[in-house]
Design an enzyme around this catalytic site. Sequence first.
Site, PDB file in Angstrom:
ATOM      1  N   ARG A  21      29.083  44.478  32.724  1.00  0.00           N
ATOM      2  CA  ARG A  21      29.240  43.719  31.551  1.00  0.00           C
ATOM      3  C   ARG A  21      28.264  43.019  31.439  1.00  0.00           C
ATOM      4  O   ARG A  21      27.904  42.509  29.893  1.00  0.00           O
ATOM      5  CB  ARG A  21      30.589  42.829  31.932  1.00  0.00           C
ATOM      6  CG  ARG A  21      31.737  43.631  31.842  1.00  0.00           C
ATOM      7  CD  ARG A  21      33.117  43.008  31.623  1.00  0.00           C
ATOM      8  NE  ARG A  21      33.236  41.786  32.819  1.00  0.00           N
ATOM      9  CZ  ARG A  21      34.064  42.191  33.910  1.00  0.00           C
ATOM     10  NH1 ARG A  21      34.384  43.397  34.152  1.00  0.00           N
ATOM     11  NH2 ARG A  21      33.803  41.303  35.055  1.00  0.00           N
ATOM     12  N   CYS A  42      46.232  44.872  49.454  1.00  0.00           N
ATOM     13  CA  CYS A  42      47.317  44.139  49.431  1.00  0.00           C
ATOM     14  C   CYS A  42      48.860  44.396  49.319  1.00  0.00           C
ATOM     15  O   CYS A  42      49.672  44.190  49.896  1.00  0.00           O
ATOM     16  CB  CYS A  42      47.133  43.072  48.421  1.00  0.00           C
ATOM     17  SG  CYS A  42      45.651  42.240  48.743  1.00  0.00           S
ATOM     18  N   ASP A 301      35.412  39.606  52.846  1.00  0.00           N
ATOM     19  CA  ASP A 301      35.642  39.546  54.078  1.00  0.00           C
ATOM     20  C   ASP A 301      34.388  39.218  55.239  1.00  0.00           C
ATOM     21  O   ASP A 301      34.668  38.722  56.283  1.00  0.00           O
ATOM     22  CB  ASP A 301      36.587  40.687  54.682  1.00  0.00           C
ATOM     23  CG  ASP A 301      37.965  40.538  53.795  1.00  0.00           C
ATOM     24  OD1 ASP A 301      38.141  39.636  53.193  1.00  0.00           O
ATOM     25  OD2 ASP A 301      38.824  41.406  54.326  1.00  0.00           O
ATOM     26  N   ALA A 319      41.936  38.241  49.044  1.00  0.00           N
ATOM     27  CA  ALA A 319      41.302  39.007  48.002  1.00  0.00           C
ATOM     28  C   ALA A 319      40.885  38.083  46.833  1.00  0.00           C
ATOM     29  O   ALA A 319      39.804  38.490  46.271  1.00  0.00           O
ATOM     30  CB  ALA A 319      42.520  39.723  47.449  1.00  0.00           C
ATOM     31  N   TYR A 445      58.183  21.639  31.948  1.00  0.00           N
ATOM     32  CA  TYR A 445      59.776  21.251  32.176  1.00  0.00           C
ATOM     33  C   TYR A 445      60.585  21.769  31.348  1.00  0.00           C
ATOM     34  O   TYR A 445      60.581  21.245  30.343  1.00  0.00           O
ATOM     35  CB  TYR A 445      59.960  19.926  32.670  1.00  0.00           C
ATOM     36  CG  TYR A 445      61.298  19.339  32.833  1.00  0.00           C
ATOM     37  CD1 TYR A 445      62.187  20.042  33.641  1.00  0.00           C
ATOM     38  CD2 TYR A 445      61.866  18.427  31.685  1.00  0.00           C
ATOM     39  CE1 TYR A 445      63.699  19.970  33.554  1.00  0.00           C
ATOM     40  CE2 TYR A 445      63.209  18.188  31.711  1.00  0.00           C
ATOM     41  CZ  TYR A 445      64.086  18.772  32.686  1.00  0.00           C
ATOM     42  OH  TYR A 445      65.445  18.573  32.592  1.00  0.00           O
TER      43      TYR A 445
HETATM   44  C1  LIG Z   1      47.567  45.125  54.554  1.00  0.00           C
HETATM   45  C2  LIG Z   1      46.702  44.029  53.851  1.00  0.00           C
HETATM   46  C3  LIG Z   1      47.243  43.224  53.043  1.00  0.00           C
HETATM   47  C4  LIG Z   1      46.756  42.239  52.419  1.00  0.00           C
HETATM   48  N1  LIG Z   1      47.192  41.466  51.355  1.00  0.00           N
HETATM   49  C5  LIG Z   1      46.628  40.427  50.737  1.00  0.00           C
HETATM   50  C6  LIG Z   1      47.446  39.341  49.972  1.00  0.00           C
HETATM   51  O1  LIG Z   1      48.419  39.525  50.010  1.00  0.00           O
HETATM   52  N2  LIG Z   1      46.632  38.509  49.501  1.00  0.00           N
HETATM   53  C7  LIG Z   1      45.151  38.491  49.676  1.00  0.00           C
HETATM   54  O2  LIG Z   1      44.507  37.433  49.156  1.00  0.00           O
HETATM   55  N3  LIG Z   1      44.547  39.100  50.503  1.00  0.00           N
HETATM   56  C8  LIG Z   1      45.388  40.155  51.075  1.00  0.00           C
HETATM   57  N4  LIG Z   1      44.705  41.071  51.891  1.00  0.00           N
HETATM   58  C9  LIG Z   1      43.168  40.994  52.247  1.00  0.00           C
HETATM   59  C10 LIG Z   1      42.259  41.487  51.009  1.00  0.00           C
HETATM   60  O3  LIG Z   1      42.627  42.833  50.711  1.00  0.00           O
HETATM   61  C11 LIG Z   1      40.944  41.444  51.304  1.00  0.00           C
HETATM   62  O4  LIG Z   1      40.705  39.889  51.708  1.00  0.00           O
HETATM   63  C12 LIG Z   1      40.068  41.980  50.415  1.00  0.00           C
HETATM   64  O5  LIG Z   1      40.186  43.425  50.337  1.00  0.00           O
HETATM   65  C13 LIG Z   1      38.330  41.780  50.866  1.00  0.00           C
HETATM   66  O6  LIG Z   1      37.500  42.501  50.270  1.00  0.00           O
HETATM   67  P1  LIG Z   1      36.127  43.120  50.632  1.00  0.00           P
HETATM   68  O7  LIG Z   1      35.564  43.661  49.358  1.00  0.00           O
HETATM   69  O8  LIG Z   1      35.466  41.988  51.293  1.00  0.00           O
HETATM   70  O9  LIG Z   1      36.693  44.260  51.557  1.00  0.00           O
HETATM   71  P2  LIG Z   1      37.615  45.553  51.256  1.00  0.00           P
HETATM   72  O10 LIG Z   1      38.331  45.168  50.053  1.00  0.00           O
HETATM   73  O11 LIG Z   1      38.316  45.777  52.621  1.00  0.00           O
HETATM   74  O12 LIG Z   1      36.566  46.540  50.846  1.00  0.00           O
HETATM   75  C14 LIG Z   1      35.421  46.980  51.786  1.00  0.00           C
HETATM   76  C15 LIG Z   1      35.077  48.400  51.840  1.00  0.00           C
HETATM   77  O13 LIG Z   1      33.841  48.781  52.179  1.00  0.00           O
HETATM   78  C16 LIG Z   1      33.656  50.210  52.843  1.00  0.00           C
HETATM   79  N5  LIG Z   1      32.634  50.009  53.667  1.00  0.00           N
HETATM   80  C17 LIG Z   1      32.379  49.256  54.794  1.00  0.00           C
HETATM   81  N6  LIG Z   1      31.198  49.525  55.327  1.00  0.00           N
HETATM   82  C18 LIG Z   1      30.731  50.577  54.629  1.00  0.00           C
HETATM   83  C19 LIG Z   1      29.625  51.202  54.766  1.00  0.00           C
HETATM   84  N7  LIG Z   1      28.818  50.989  55.524  1.00  0.00           N
HETATM   85  N8  LIG Z   1      29.277  52.240  53.516  1.00  0.00           N
HETATM   86  C20 LIG Z   1      30.021  52.330  52.644  1.00  0.00           C
HETATM   87  N9  LIG Z   1      31.226  51.890  52.562  1.00  0.00           N
HETATM   88  C21 LIG Z   1      31.496  50.847  53.450  1.00  0.00           C
HETATM   89  C22 LIG Z   1      35.087  50.203  53.471  1.00  0.00           C
HETATM   90  O14 LIG Z   1      35.523  51.374  53.570  1.00  0.00           O
HETATM   91  C23 LIG Z   1      36.158  49.342  52.564  1.00  0.00           C
HETATM   92  O15 LIG Z   1      36.817  50.173  51.769  1.00  0.00           O
HETATM   93  C24 LIG Z   1      45.340  41.966  52.552  1.00  0.00           C
HETATM   94  C25 LIG Z   1      44.605  42.929  53.201  1.00  0.00           C
HETATM   95  C26 LIG Z   1      45.340  44.080  54.000  1.00  0.00           C
HETATM   96  C27 LIG Z   1      44.302  44.829  55.001  1.00  0.00           C
END
Ligand SMILES: Cc1cc2nc3c(=O)[nH]c(=O)nc-3n(C[C@H](O)[C@H](O)[C@H](O)COP(=O)(O)OP(=O)(O)OC[C@H]3O[C@@H](n4cnc5c(N)ncnc54)[C@H](O)[C@@H]3O)c2cc1C
Length: 569
Positions: A21, A42, A301, A319, A445
């Site tokens: 964008r 999530c 994360d 997230a 409210y």
């Molecule tokens: C079951 C579950 C429920 C959740 N519920 C909530 C919620 O209700 N509220 C909330 O705020 N958060 C929630 N979270 C947390 C939230 O999903 C994460 O904080 C968020 O997705 C983190 O984003 P990210 O981009 O850091 O990692 P992710 O979204 O995990 O994405 C990282 C991606 O990088 C890829 N990757 C890693 N290394 C490599 C590599 N070397 N080459 C290519 N690809 C790679 C992985 O395969 C993965 O798909 C939940 C998480 C889970 C697992």
Amino acid sequence: MKVIIVGGVAGGASCAARLRRLDERAEILMVERGPYVSYANCGLPYHVGGVIEKESSLLVANEQTFRVQFAIDVRTRCEAIEISPKEKTVKLRDVATGEVKSESYDKLVLSPGAASVRPPLPGIDLPGIFHVRTVPDAREIREWIERGSAFLSGIHKYSGFQTLRPKTRSVVVGGGFIGLEMVENLIHRGFEVTLVEMLDQVLPMIDPEHARVVEAHLKRHGVRLALNDGVAGFKQAANSAIDVETKSGKTYPADVVILALGVRPDTTLAKQAGLKIGERGGIRVDEQMRTSDPDIFAVGDAVEVKDFVTGEWSLVALAGPANRQGRIAADVITGRKSRFRGTQGTSIIGLFGAAIAWTGVSEKTLNRMGDTDYEKIYLYPNSHAGYYPGAKPIALKVIFRKSDGRLLGAQALGEDGVDKRISALAAMLQMGATIYDLEEAELCYAPPFGSAKDPLNFAGMVAADVLRGDMPLSHWNSAKTGFLLDVREPMELAVENVPGALNIPLGQLRARLGELPHDREIHVICRSGQRAYYATRVLLQNGFKAKDVSGGMLSLAHNYLLDTEREGD
Ligand SMILES: Cc1cc2nc3c(=O)[nH]c(=O)nc-3n(C[C@H](O)[C@H](O)[C@H](O)COP(=O)(O)OP(=O)(O)OC[C@H]3O[C@@H](n4cnc5c(N)ncnc54)[C@H](O)[C@@H]3O)c2cc1C
């Protein structure tokens, strides 16, 4: 400019879309080692529970969307395996064929997420033991559950009583928010659930007295709690079942085991590239999400972030921060001055019709840091005007600075209106608001939604009364050994009383002041703290040393449990 983004879900996908964008000419390549990009992790527990029935509902966008709408080159099943910061190249491996190619970058963004903790316990790789991190994980759990044990197969095809599906046993290991979401969803699917947690409370991010209410709620919904007990190992049992053995020597038989032991930042690539790793084990970044290499950014994360309240480095796997950080990295790459403000860990979890939410610092954390410049209040306001049907109490704890009234944290539980209260508090906390601002906050409210004096205004007023000295406060841990004055009606005492407390109903107080000591602190109690406040004002103005016991009998219910042996499962 060519930007490579590693990881195609929350942080990575946000970064990619924002980048496009802001810069129509940038060459953007996003690689994801899994089969999907931009999926809703999530929602995974709810897919396992059957609340979100279709797997496709979890797939927010796909490779095609990114290609067509954003002209982004997305490669799934493509793993970044090596970074050369000097040459500014990344080696990419095709997961299916093993073929490795090198791609150059001008800027690199790492959003690899975190890995589920999977300790090397005996039997941890037995079939039937899962964690929930990706869409394939959820699919495997569903397939395992739906396949069932031998005695279940095909039963739904029969008629009569045989169509009843017997309960199946499950064990969830870990009482954090993913663990509890799995507990709820397994119960939803008709499972018996035992929750094994090493700590002496569920939801370690909140304070133990609030966790007690959550635990009681879990038990009311049939969840068996095994707190203060870690898993020692797993053993294969008959009918493809698993015996979950704990450190205290107990065994919990299960047909499915879910591990929800938390996550660790995935720093494999960052370490290999020689990027700085922080004291909490995450990738160290500055406020603009830049790593120790100025051309490499990291988000989500995998990174350490500053706690907004304490200023400490922390790991927050949520997230919201991941999405915001992805956007900030894109801003900075395209020359904007965005910065990440730090995180407050604002979270919410739904549990059997109730919600538990929190933001900012907990009292536990303040105690760990040796910070004594804080006060806390407990209150139990209705979610909306009591005269309008459906109002539900909210158990609210607000923590603030004693010296200047700054909001530090809040925790809330209830069946209605919890989310908007904690969201509003979180926004105010991030703006550096005080309890005096809370007192004055203008919130929407009408009877179905709130009260003219919203629970948050009410919290501000109570806290401000405390800091202005209008309402000296005490808490049960000190009050229970002091002089207790109970200003409730005798009828209320018949239901629940506090041994040793002198009962003078509020209406009789002015006439019976002579029964009270002038040389002792008087801790005043009622049901929730409100009548006790009125009584405290009467006493203070008559020369007594009076204090309102915060939250009254309602906070006693969960505070006292801290000191006593908890009832067993
Ligand atoms: C079951 C579950 C429920 C959740 N519920 C909530 C919620 O209700 N509220 C909330 O705020 N958060 C929630 N979270 C947390 C939230 O999903 C994460 O904080 C968020 O997705 C983190 O984003 P990210 O981009 O850091 O990692 P992710 O979204 O995990 O994405 C990282 C991606 O990088 C890829 N990757 C890693 N290394 C490599 C590599 N070397 N080459 C290519 N690809 C790679 C992985 O395969 C993965 O798909 C939940 C998480 C889970 C697992």
